[in-house]
Scaffold this motif. Structure first.
Motif, short mmCIF file in Angstrom:
data_model
loop_
_atom_site.label_atom_id
_atom_site.label_comp_id
_atom_site.label_asym_id
_atom_site.label_seq_id
_atom_site.Cartn_x
_atom_site.Cartn_y
_atom_site.Cartn_z
N ASP A 1 102.07 72.50 37.17
CA ASP A 1 101.97 71.27 37.96
C ASP A 1 102.46 71.47 39.38
OD1 ASP A 1 101.06 70.07 35.64
OD2 ASP A 1 103.02 69.26 35.10
N GLU B 1 99.93 73.19 41.51
CA GLU B 1 98.79 72.33 41.83
C GLU B 1 99.13 71.37 42.97
OE1 GLU B 1 95.66 71.37 39.38
OE2 GLU B 1 96.80 71.59 37.52
N VAL B 2 100.33 70.83 42.94
CA VAL B 2 100.73 69.91 44.01
C VAL B 2 100.78 70.65 45.34
CG1 VAL B 2 102.65 68.52 44.89
CG2 VAL B 2 101.98 68.34 42.48
N VAL B 3 101.30 71.88 45.33
CA VAL B 3 101.40 72.67 46.56
C VAL B 3 100.02 73.01 47.11
CG1 VAL B 3 102.12 74.89 47.51
CG2 VAL B 3 103.67 73.61 46.03
N THR B 4 99.10 73.39 46.23
CA THR B 4 97.77 73.82 46.69
C THR B 4 96.80 72.66 46.89
OG1 THR B 4 97.05 74.17 44.39
CG2 THR B 4 98.01 76.05 45.55
N GLY B 5 97.19 71.46 46.44
CA GLY B 5 96.35 70.30 46.67
C GLY B 5 95.37 69.98 45.57
N THR B 6 95.46 70.70 44.44
CA THR B 6 94.60 70.36 43.31
C THR B 6 95.26 69.26 42.48
OG1 THR B 6 95.58 72.17 42.03
CG2 THR B 6 93.51 72.62 43.19
N ASP B 7 94.49 68.70 41.56
CA ASP B 7 94.97 67.57 40.77
C ASP B 7 95.64 68.07 39.49
OD1 ASP B 7 95.41 65.28 39.33
OD2 ASP B 7 93.37 64.49 39.52
N HIS C 1 103.82 61.69 40.59
CA HIS C 1 102.61 62.43 40.24
C HIS C 1 101.99 62.01 38.91
CE1 HIS C 1 103.49 64.95 43.66
NE2 HIS C 1 104.68 65.26 43.16
N ASP D 1 89.83 71.65 38.06
CA ASP D 1 90.02 72.19 39.41
C ASP D 1 91.16 73.20 39.48
OD1 ASP D 1 92.29 70.65 39.18
OD2 ASP D 1 91.95 69.45 40.99
N ASP D 2 91.65 73.62 38.32
CA ASP D 2 92.76 74.57 38.30
C ASP D 2 92.32 75.94 38.80
OD1 ASP D 2 94.09 72.49 37.16
OD2 ASP D 2 95.09 73.71 35.65
#
Length: 225
Positions: free
Chosen positions: A151, A154-160, A135, A166-167
């Protein structure tokens, strides 16, 4: 001098001690806990050097305690001396990756500066290995982009996790009582929280009303005099 005389009973004859340079009247010339005869005949270590491989552990400690090789300074080849692992990092000198996170103990201590005994050093729900190799996030910062979302979330929800714009920070009911994030196992407190514990100042209108009331009371008192 008889060929089989062993004055100190260490397993080496006096003649052999003369050859190896050890003291024929001292059973453990280097005071490492191993008899001179054991070092020469069993372990092939130096009977004149208490730490033959210079790794920070005596030959006796390696043979009796840590189970490491007294002739190999880095038994698990992870880049850390056996003595450093035993006394400083408290990692396993026989396992190159003590916490099984995919990064060797040496990489964690010398390169990423992560905890070699914790798979997820910043407790954001991502392993140190995944953060470094998959990542590009900081394994020592639960919220790499500072946007308010861990972090892992964000990985789970697909944001960067590298883009704060985009948080979507979790709501209050998604945090544990101590501030930890439920889904991502984040427990470092609510990211981005700038809550103040100081009492809020009284509204300016309230102060104005109090002053006006005091002025009226003062006028009435003067009228009565």
């Amino acid at each position: 001098m008889r060929d089989d005389t062993d004055s100190d009973g260490d397993g080496l004859t006096d003649r052999e001690e003369q050859v190896f340079g050890t003291d024929r009247f001292d059973e453990d010339t280097d005071d490492d806990g191993l008899l001179d005869g054991e070092e020469v005949n069993e372990w092939e270590t130096d009977p004149l050097d208490e730490d033959t491989d210079d790794d920070g552990l005596t030959d006796f400690e390696e043979e009796s305690d840590s189970g490491t090789d007294p002739l190999d300074e880095d038994c698990d080849e992870d880049g850390l001396l056996d003595g450093v692992e035993v006394y400083e990092t408290h990692t396993d000198p026989l396992d190159e990756d003590t916490d099984d996170d995919g990064l060797s103990d040496g990489e964690e201590v010398l390169e990423t500066e992560t905890d070699p005994r914790n798979q997820d050093s910043d407790r954001d729900g991502l392993s140190d290995y995944d953060e470094v190799n998959n990542h590009g996030t900081d394994p020592n910062d639960a919220d790499t982009d500072g946007g308010g979302t861990p972090d892992g979330a964000e990985v789970v929800t697909g944001t960067d996790p590298l883009d704060p714009t985009d948080d979507n920070p979790p709501s209050d009911d998604e945090y544990t009582e101590d501030g930890g994030y439920l889904d991502g196992e984040y427990s470092g407190g609510k990211p981005g929280c700038s809550c103040s514990t100081a009492d809020d100042p009284a509204p300016s209108g309230l102060w104005a009303g109090l002053l006006a009331g005091l002025a009226v009371l003062g006028i009435r008192r003067r009228d009565r005099i």
